[in-house]
Every structure is written in C-alpha cells, then in structure tokens.
Design a protein around this motif. Structure first.
Motif, mmCIF file in Angstrom:
data_model
loop_
_atom_site.group_PDB
_atom_site.id
_atom_site.type_symbol
_atom_site.label_atom_id
_atom_site.label_comp_id
_atom_site.label_asym_id
_atom_site.label_seq_id
_atom_site.Cartn_x
_atom_site.Cartn_y
_atom_site.Cartn_z
ATOM 1 N N LEU A 137 43.339 -65.707 4.180
ATOM 2 C CA LEU A 137 44.415 -64.991 4.300
ATOM 3 C C LEU A 137 45.561 -65.551 5.061
ATOM 4 C CD1 LEU A 137 44.928 -61.808 3.820
ATOM 5 C CD2 LEU A 137 44.074 -61.331 6.163
ATOM 6 N N VAL A 138 45.102 -66.692 5.866
ATOM 7 C CA VAL A 138 46.336 -67.139 6.839
ATOM 8 C C VAL A 138 46.674 -68.526 5.994
ATOM 9 C CG1 VAL A 138 45.236 -66.593 9.061
ATOM 10 C CG2 VAL A 138 44.426 -68.668 7.807
ATOM 11 N N ALA A 139 46.197 -68.878 4.820
ATOM 12 C CA ALA A 139 46.838 -69.954 4.130
ATOM 13 C C ALA A 139 48.098 -69.649 3.412
ATOM 14 C CB ALA A 139 45.856 -70.582 3.119
ATOM 15 N N THR A 140 49.149 -70.265 3.479
ATOM 16 C CA THR A 140 50.396 -70.259 2.538
ATOM 17 C C THR A 140 50.050 -69.970 1.124
ATOM 18 O OG1 THR A 140 51.027 -71.641 4.105
ATOM 19 C CG2 THR A 140 52.757 -70.825 2.361
ATOM 20 N N PRO A 141 50.522 -68.886 0.436
ATOM 21 C CA PRO A 141 50.219 -68.884 -1.037
ATOM 22 C C PRO A 141 50.657 -70.062 -1.836
ATOM 23 C CG PRO A 141 51.213 -66.866 -0.162
ATOM 24 C CD PRO A 141 51.424 -67.781 0.764
ATOM 25 N N VAL A 142 51.601 -70.484 -1.605
ATOM 26 C CA VAL A 142 52.207 -71.755 -2.358
ATOM 27 C C VAL A 142 50.868 -72.849 -2.064
ATOM 28 C CG1 VAL A 142 53.566 -73.786 -3.004
ATOM 29 C CG2 VAL A 142 54.458 -71.398 -2.414
ATOM 30 N N ALA A 143 50.564 -72.961 -0.865
ATOM 31 C CA ALA A 143 49.640 -73.910 -0.787
ATOM 32 C C ALA A 143 48.320 -73.757 -1.522
ATOM 33 C CB ALA A 143 49.401 -74.343 0.948
ATOM 34 N N VAL A 144 47.993 -72.481 -1.477
ATOM 35 C CA VAL A 144 46.727 -71.997 -2.221
ATOM 36 C C VAL A 144 46.834 -72.159 -3.459
ATOM 37 C CG1 VAL A 144 45.444 -69.883 -2.679
ATOM 38 C CG2 VAL A 144 46.122 -70.105 -0.324
ATOM 39 N N GLY A 145 47.894 -71.972 -4.173
ATOM 40 C CA GLY A 145 48.181 -72.171 -5.334
ATOM 41 C C GLY A 145 47.974 -73.808 -5.889
ATOM 42 N N MET A 146 48.485 -74.628 -5.129
ATOM 43 C CA MET A 146 48.539 -76.070 -5.249
ATOM 44 C C MET A 146 47.040 -76.430 -5.233
ATOM 45 S SD MET A 146 51.798 -77.385 -5.612
ATOM 46 C CE MET A 146 52.380 -78.660 -4.370
ATOM 47 N N MET A 147 46.331 -75.808 -4.074
ATOM 48 C CA MET A 147 44.832 -76.428 -4.231
ATOM 49 C C MET A 147 43.937 -75.987 -5.033
ATOM 50 S SD MET A 147 42.217 -74.703 -0.940
ATOM 51 C CE MET A 147 41.913 -73.250 -2.008
ATOM 52 N N MET A 185 44.439 -64.382 -11.576
ATOM 53 C CA MET A 185 44.029 -63.123 -10.972
ATOM 54 C C MET A 185 42.745 -63.421 -9.918
ATOM 55 S SD MET A 185 43.886 -60.530 -14.050
ATOM 56 C CE MET A 185 43.377 -59.311 -13.418
ATOM 57 N N PHE A 186 41.998 -64.283 -10.285
ATOM 58 C CA PHE A 186 40.613 -64.933 -9.447
ATOM 59 C C PHE A 186 41.540 -65.278 -8.162
ATOM 60 C CE2 PHE A 186 38.594 -68.480 -7.569
ATOM 61 C CZ PHE A 186 37.090 -67.848 -7.344
ATOM 62 N N ILE A 187 42.478 -66.268 -8.080
ATOM 63 C CA ILE A 187 42.988 -66.604 -7.019
ATOM 64 C C ILE A 187 43.550 -65.811 -6.201
ATOM 65 C CG2 ILE A 187 44.715 -68.605 -6.331
ATOM 66 C CD1 ILE A 187 44.558 -69.841 -8.942
ATOM 67 N N ASP A 188 44.077 -64.886 -6.613
ATOM 68 C CA ASP A 188 44.780 -63.859 -5.842
ATOM 69 C C ASP A 188 43.694 -62.947 -5.380
ATOM 70 O OD1 ASP A 188 47.443 -61.977 -5.735
ATOM 71 O OD2 ASP A 188 46.009 -60.712 -5.729
ATOM 72 N N ILE A 189 42.484 -62.672 -5.823
ATOM 73 C CA ILE A 189 41.439 -61.845 -5.330
ATOM 74 C C ILE A 189 40.884 -62.758 -4.146
ATOM 75 C CG2 ILE A 189 39.018 -61.015 -5.804
ATOM 76 C CD1 ILE A 189 40.338 -60.528 -8.712
ATOM 77 N N TRP A 190 40.795 -63.915 -4.326
ATOM 78 C CA TRP A 190 40.362 -64.916 -3.267
ATOM 79 C C TRP A 190 40.946 -64.706 -2.170
ATOM 80 C CZ3 TRP A 190 42.191 -69.313 -0.956
ATOM 81 C CH2 TRP A 190 41.383 -69.848 -0.149
ATOM 82 N N GLN A 191 42.538 -64.944 -2.446
ATOM 83 C CA GLN A 191 43.220 -64.669 -1.233
ATOM 84 C C GLN A 191 43.386 -63.473 -0.467
ATOM 85 O OE1 GLN A 191 47.172 -66.476 -1.422
ATOM 86 N NE2 GLN A 191 46.940 -66.786 0.960
ATOM 87 N N TRP A 192 43.352 -62.403 -1.084
ATOM 88 C CA TRP A 192 43.673 -61.196 -0.325
ATOM 89 C C TRP A 192 42.665 -60.044 -0.380
ATOM 90 C CZ3 TRP A 192 47.922 -61.527 2.035
ATOM 91 C CH2 TRP A 192 48.886 -62.482 1.682
ATOM 92 N N THR A 193 41.483 -60.421 -0.942
ATOM 93 C CA THR A 193 40.561 -59.376 -0.562
ATOM 94 C C THR A 193 40.333 -59.150 1.131
ATOM 95 O OG1 THR A 193 39.524 -59.913 -2.571
ATOM 96 C CG2 THR A 193 38.042 -58.708 -1.081
ATOM 97 N N PHE A 253 54.326 -63.887 -6.923
ATOM 98 C CA PHE A 253 55.300 -64.846 -7.698
ATOM 99 C C PHE A 253 54.807 -66.218 -7.251
ATOM 100 C CE2 PHE A 253 58.614 -68.083 -7.162
ATOM 101 C CZ PHE A 253 59.163 -68.067 -8.555
ATOM 102 N N ASP A 254 54.396 -66.420 -5.849
ATOM 103 C CA ASP A 254 54.267 -67.831 -5.268
ATOM 104 C C ASP A 254 52.901 -68.411 -6.004
ATOM 105 O OD1 ASP A 254 53.279 -65.709 -3.804
ATOM 106 O OD2 ASP A 254 54.525 -66.491 -1.988
ATOM 107 N N ILE A 255 51.837 -67.641 -6.186
ATOM 108 C CA ILE A 255 50.509 -68.106 -6.690
ATOM 109 C C ILE A 255 51.056 -68.573 -8.194
ATOM 110 C CG2 ILE A 255 48.400 -67.459 -7.607
ATOM 111 C CD1 ILE A 255 47.887 -65.995 -4.940
ATOM 112 N N LEU A 256 51.519 -67.762 -8.977
ATOM 113 C CA LEU A 256 51.761 -67.838 -10.338
ATOM 114 C C LEU A 256 52.780 -69.149 -10.563
ATOM 115 C CD1 LEU A 256 52.531 -64.026 -11.519
ATOM 116 C CD2 LEU A 256 50.430 -65.524 -11.553
ATOM 117 N N TYR A 257 53.394 -69.150 -9.614
ATOM 118 C CA TYR A 257 54.787 -70.494 -10.010
ATOM 119 C C TYR A 257 53.968 -71.956 -9.470
ATOM 120 C CZ TYR A 257 59.105 -72.860 -9.753
ATOM 121 O OH TYR A 257 60.038 -73.815 -10.057
ATOM 122 N N ALA A 258 53.172 -71.629 -8.448
ATOM 123 C CA ALA A 258 52.396 -72.800 -8.030
ATOM 124 C C ALA A 258 51.516 -73.276 -8.982
ATOM 125 C CB ALA A 258 52.079 -72.631 -6.667
#
Lengths: 316, 417
Positions: A137-147, A185-193, A253-258
């Motif tokens: 939750l505390v990670a930046t979505p763009v960083a999460v996307g890149m990771m 969607m999996f990434i989003d679930i990982w981040q926001w659950t 937006f960020d996860i998808l764009y990254a």
C-alpha cells in the motif's frame, strides 16, 4: 470583555444575536456566518474543480486540436457522436474499464474480507503480519508497475523462472494480447487489497460483541454468525470500502501506463478509458475529442457512485 | 489581470522583464545532457548567467511541453526537442521562437557549418526554429564471439545474410536469439524505417500518398516481423522500446541487433553490458534497394516563443552548440550536426573503429527521416506501426499493411485538409 460580567451561556447568546448598536456589516456577517466561514473552501472548490470541469465541457464542444491556444470552432455535440460511434477504441476501452474495475473490486473485497476476519482476533506476531500486509500500500503505483514489469518480463523476468522451478513452461504475462489485462488486474489486487483489509478491520474492531455472543448461545456456527450477524452489521463499512476503491479502480492509470506504456500496449490490450483519454490529449493532441471522452467518463463515475450509494440506502 | 502579473512575476524568480540572469533549460535524459552538465560551470562563469536545468525522460518531456506550451507558460526558456517528432507541431502552433536572425548574426559560431539535412528539419516555413544537436543513424550491433563460434568471419553484408547467419547462430546456441530489435508498435517504427528504405519503400510516395502497402513495404514488414518472430527472443513481447531490446542484447541473449548508433555506449560500457568486450558494429545490411539506413537529426535546441528571456536563452544555445562543445560531445560519443567537427579525426578518436567505418558508410546513402513527416507524428506512428506488430505475432502482414495504408491515407487527408 462582556463575558466577565455575565454567565458563560448568556455571553454566547449575546455575541450571536444582533442588537441595534452593532454596525450593519457586522450584522450581515453574523447572519451569513455559515457562508462566510465556508467561503474559502468554496472558492477553493470552484477554482480547482468547477472551473476545470467547465473548461473541459467547453473544450468537448469544440474542434480544438494541436494547441488549445489555437483558434477552434464550436461544433456542438459532434465529438460526442464521434466518440459514441467509435467501436474501435472507445467501446473496447469502456468494456476494459468495466472488466478491470468489476474484477479487481470483487477479488479485493472477498480477499480483503477473508484477511480482515483472520486478523480480527488477536494472535501472536499480529503486528508483524499487519506491517507485512500494509507494505504494498505504501509503494508508489508507478514504482509498483515498473517492478512488476521487470518480474513479468517474458525472457529475463523472475516470474517465468519461478514457473520453471515447478517444471512449468513460460507464461506470456504482460506480453500476451489476452493475458495482459488479467496480469495488470493481478498487480492492482496485489497493491490495493491491503487497503480493503485496513478499512474492514477498522469496521470489525468497532463492532460490539453482544450480537455475536447471543448468536453463539443460540447455537449458530461460524458461517451462520458471519452471514447473519457480522456481515449485516459490517455492511456500511463494506459500502464505504467499495465506494472508495471502486472510484479509484475506475480511474487506474499509473499501473497500466507503467507496465504497458502508451495506448495500453501495441494492441491496446489494457487501454481503459483513462489511458485512452490520456493518449488522445498527450499523444494525438485531440483536445476536443479527449474532453468529450473525459466528460463521458466523468458521468460514468458519478453514475456508479450514485448507484452504490442508493443501493446502500435501500439496504438500510 | 493583477493576478496574472503576480503569477508571471513569481514564475520569473528574480526576473525583471527580459533581463533575467537565470536561464531555464529543459533537457532530455541523454548522454549529451550528461556531457553538457559537466561543462556548465564554465559557461556560467563566462556569461555571468545562472542555468537551471530540468531533466526528464522522453515521454515526460513531451507531456511537460504539452502542458506548459499549451498554457503559454513563460517558465521554459530553452527546450531540447525532437525535430522529427514534435518539430512541425510546435512550429505550427508557434511555440518556437524565430531564430533566423540570431543564427546568422555570429559569423564565428558559423551557421553554414551545420549539415543540410538537420538544418532542413529545424526550419519551418523558411524560418529557423531550432539548432540541431544530435544526429544518428541506424547500425547493426553484433556479437563477434558468437559469429566466430558459428564459423563466420565477417558481419552480414546483406539482409539475406543477416537472416541466414542469425538462424545458424540461434541453432548453435540454445537460449540465445539470432536477432533482436524494438517490437513496440510506436517505438519500432523508427528502426523499421531503415528496413523499409532498404527494400525500396517509404511511408509516403513521391506524390504524397500513403505507401505502406506497396509491394516493397509489404516485404519489409514481413521481413522485419519474421526476423523477430522466427529468430527473436523466445517469448517476445510487443512492447519493447530500446531499453528492453538493448537489455536483451547486453545480457548476452542475442547475436544481432539493429539500433541507433547514438546508443552504442550502452553496449560497450562494461558497467551496463555483459558483452562489452565482444560487441561489434557494422553498416546497415543491404536490401534489394541497397543499404539505406536513416540518417537523422534526433534532437535540437529551440527557444520558447513565450519566454521573456529569449536573448539569454540564445546565449546558452550558442554556447552549447559551438564548435568547441560539439567537439567535446562527439569525443564523448554523441555525433552532432556540424560538418567541420564530424570530419575532424579528433572527434571520433575514442569511438570503436568499426563504428566509425559504419557511420561513414551510412552518411553516403542515408535517408533524412525515420518516421512519417507529419504534424501529428505519434498518431501516424501508431498507424504505420500496426503491421510490424501484426507480423511479429504471426498475423497476415500484407492484409495488415493494406488496412494500415487505408487508415494512413485517411490520416493524411485529414491533416492536409
């Protein structure tokens, strides 16, 4: 000070009621004080929300492109007609937005509820588990996307190496035309659950114990207690969680764009409304059409918020 | 009105109208930028100006310009921009200041020293709107050790040789791709362009009509896509830009790679590349129409029309593109736009020898563009890039080229309306 000569309660009354001796502006201010105190906030909202929305509505009715400073013509609802008739980019983007939001919301709420129930009763090492769960939750979505983009790289990523340990073949993850959307969607679930867990846990801990105890005495089993006691009591919290996360997921937006870049990938495989509108304005410089998409998107968000909140009233 | 004056005063920092001592320069993440930053204190001392640099990735740079230039913001003075990508759009919207008089004023700085192609790309309707900064050509990167292992003594001369050699190396080395290149719909277009020209095609024909479904273009699409599909990395994605493709090459996972020569340091720097000591460079292989790689001005410096500090902005550009600075940059591996410098042996002394040879071969028959020359380049790239990704994923490239041509013609008609 007048207060020194009167009792506190009457002091308050004197200061609030107007007498003939006070000047006219003070009387006016006193009468309208609820507006006066709210005025700074109202100006703030007007400047930061009402003006941009109004400007976007205006742009959506013009043929602005290339530069918003260039002259543009008023063309009425032509942009809206164009957008609503576009089955190549717009409607697939709407569908993806709905699939993405609905999918992540369902999994996040069910999973979040399960985890919240597990964390509800105190246990050893509880603190550590909570910290671990909150980390994404505390990670930046763009960083999460890149990771995740690195992890899911089809050739040098960890995910396929992990599959290989189990003797499984490589999976295309983000690279596949069909697998990209589920992967994001999996990434989003990982981040926001974790956020859902947090909200539901707060709701659970504030519930009183009596109904549970009564149900226990009546011989209800764990499922029955959850289904008929905990869940109904928790419903307002669930609605809040769904509302907050739902609006957020719609606007992802960020996860998808990254992870997939411009246009949601080479086949627009993860292009949601947000990504589409971004591309229209920043890549294509089609400000008129882009504004029309954004206004339609805005109405969709308002509409779904309204749907969730009225359902809540019906349920109550 | 009062608010506007207040805002512009804030934006100007210590600015007092046009005489600000601070020049705000926006630059892209590029080797050139790193070099110029090192030399900056020199300029600040000489000129008495202060330079504030904002450095961004390409996409973020574009977004930033879009927002600020659209708003008519004056807090950009010098802009590093891509003449072929956004040059026409910016010039058409009058975002770029007219530099025609300025470039001709200083004889010592010498505008006539700049190469013709790049100068054309930074000139709009007879007005000079930018100064070329960086030029680049497409070359073939290859792995000397893998070629040797498979019994080849020389890099491929033709595209057919490239294909057969890549196939042999792939067969000899399991887990290593024969060929890698960009695969993303839009990023791949520029590197695909050299294939297109070498097959005898172009994006637009002589009469200005869309030409991406000409027989030559169809062959080029099928060839490029097939090379990646059959001989590329095992699980190829259709999202690769240069960072991803370069990573595969520098991780030692591919034998051949076609890419801009300006990126060569990524492959030869031991800190970034596992294959730094075995990488070789060769001229772009010949197709049916010969070896016709792009030879383009990739970046230029321009002045924001809304800037209130245009005089000092020009001073910065004059210094940054001077013969001395261009030479310094070429020495550090960034080819610039000046004839006198690129013919100076000192400029290329530090380059790998084969790269110098490849570059020289290229400047003879290079093509001056690597993407359709239109106003809305991003949109055009997506249209003409579709057959590339369709070919990579094994779809019918010819049918896709026909569809792309129709869409591209419609796009051109719209733009020329």
């Amino acid at each position: 000070m007048a207060a020194t000569t009167t009792t506190p309660s009457t002091a308050r009354e004197t200061s609030l009621t107007t007498s003939a001796s006070t000047p006219a502006w003070a009387r006016w201010a006193n009468h309208h004080r609820k507006w006066l105190f709210a005025a700074p906030a109202m100006v703030f909202v007007a400047v930061l929300i009402v003006f941009p929305v109004a400007w976007t509505v205006y742009l959506s009715l013009t043929d602005a492109e290339g530069s918003v400073r260039a002259e543009s013509e008023f063309i009425g609802f032509a942009n809206y007609l164009e957008v609503l008739g576009d089955t190549e980019r717009f409607w697939p983007a709407v569908l993806r937005t709905v699939v993405f939001t609905g999918g992540v919301l369902l999994v996040e709420v069910v999973l979040g509820m399960a985890i919240a129930l597990l964390l509800w009763r105190p246990f050893k090492g509880e603190k550590w588990v909570r910290v671990a769960i909150l980390l994404p939750l505390v990670a930046t979505p763009v960083a999460v996307g890149m990771m995740w983009r690195l992890i899911f790289d089809p050739n040098i990523g960890l995910a396929n190496r992990f599959l290989a340990w189990f003797g499984l073949g490589p999976w295309p993850w983000l690279a596949g035309e069909k697998t990209a959307l589920p992967t994001t969607m999996f990434i989003d679930i990982w981040q926001w659950t974790p956020m859902i867990v947090l909200i539901l846990l707060a709701g659970l801990t504030s519930l009183s114990d009596e109904p549970q105890e009564a149900a226990l005495i009546d011989g209800a089993n764990a499922w029955q207690r959850f289904r008929h006691v905990t869940l109904p009591l928790l419903m307002p919290t669930v609605v809040v969680a769904v509302l907050l996360r739902g609006i957020d997921a719609l606007k992802t937006f960020d996860i998808l764009y990254a992870t997939k870049g411009k246009g949601g990938g080479s086949f627009h495989e993860v292009e949601t409304l947000n990504v589409y509108a971004y591309g229209l304005s920043f890549d294509y410089n089609e400000y008129g059409v882009s504004s029309a998409v954004l206004i339609i998107f805005f109405l969709i968000i308002i509409g779904s918020m309204w749907a969730v909140t009225t359902r809540r009233k019906d349920a109550a | 009105m009062a608010a506007a004056v207040g805002l512009s005063a804030c934006g100007g920092g210590d600015a007092e109208g046009s005489g600000s001592k601070t020049v705000r320069v926006t630059l892209a993440n590029h080797v050139w930028t790193e070099n110029i930053k090192k030399a900056l204190p020199e300029f600040e001392k000489e000129s008495g100006l202060k330079v504030e640099i904002t450095q961004l990735g390409e996409d973020q740079l574009s977004d930033q310009y879009n927002v600020k230039l659209n708003a008519g913001s004056s807090d950009l003075d010098v802009m590093m921009y891509r003449p072929l990508q956004e040059g026409k759009l910016f010039a058409k919207n009058k975002y770029l200041a007219d530099l025609t008089e300025k470039v001709q004023a200083n004889k010592e700085w010498d505008w006539s020293d700049f190469k013709q192609g790049p100068v054309q790309a930074t000139t709009y309707e007879d007005k000079v709107v930018g100064v070329p900064l960086i030029t680049e050509q497409e070359v073939l990167y290859y792995r000397k050790d893998l070629l040797e292992k498979s019994g080849f003594t020389n890099p491929p001369k033709t595209l057919d040789e490239l294909k057969s050699m890549a196939a042999k190396i792939k067969a000899d080395n399991p887990g290593v791709a024969g060929f890698v290149a960009r695969t993303g719909k839009s990023p791949a277009v520029t590197q695909f362009s050299s294939f297109l020209y070498s097959f005898g095609g172009d994006f637009v024909d002589e009469s200005g009509k869309a030409a991406v479904n000409s027989p030559e273009a169809k062959q080029a699409y099928a060839f490029y896509g097939g090379l990646i599909k059959d001989l590329g990395p095992a699980n190829v994605s259709t999202d690769m830009g240069w960072p991803e493709a370069m990573a595969i090459f520098t991780q030692g996972k591919a034998a051949f790679y076609t890419e801009a020569n300006s990126l060569y340091k990524n492959a030869t720097d031991p800190a970034k590349s596992k294959v730094s000591d075995t990488v070789g460079f060769a001229a772009f292989p010949e197709g049916p129409a010969g070896s016709k790689p792009y030879d383009i001005p990739s970046w230029a410096l321009g002045v924001n029309e809304s800037s209130e500090n245009q005089e000092n902005a020009w001073k910065f550009i004059e210094w940054a593109t001077s013969k001395a600075q261009t030479l310094e940059n070429e020495k550090a591996g960034v080819p610039g736009g000046r004839t006198s410098v690129s013919s100076d042996p000192a400029a290329t002394a530090t380059y790998p020898k084969d790269l110098v040879e490849a570059n020289a071969a290229m400047s003879k028959n290079g093509v001056g563009h690597d993407r359709p020359l239109v106003v809305k380049v991003a949109e055009a790239r997506e249209i003409v890039g579709q057959p590339i990704v369709d070919a990579i994923t094994g779809k019918d490239a010819a049918a896709s080229a026909d569809a792309a041509n129709e869409a591209f013609q419609k796009f051109l008609d719209d733009e020329n309306k």
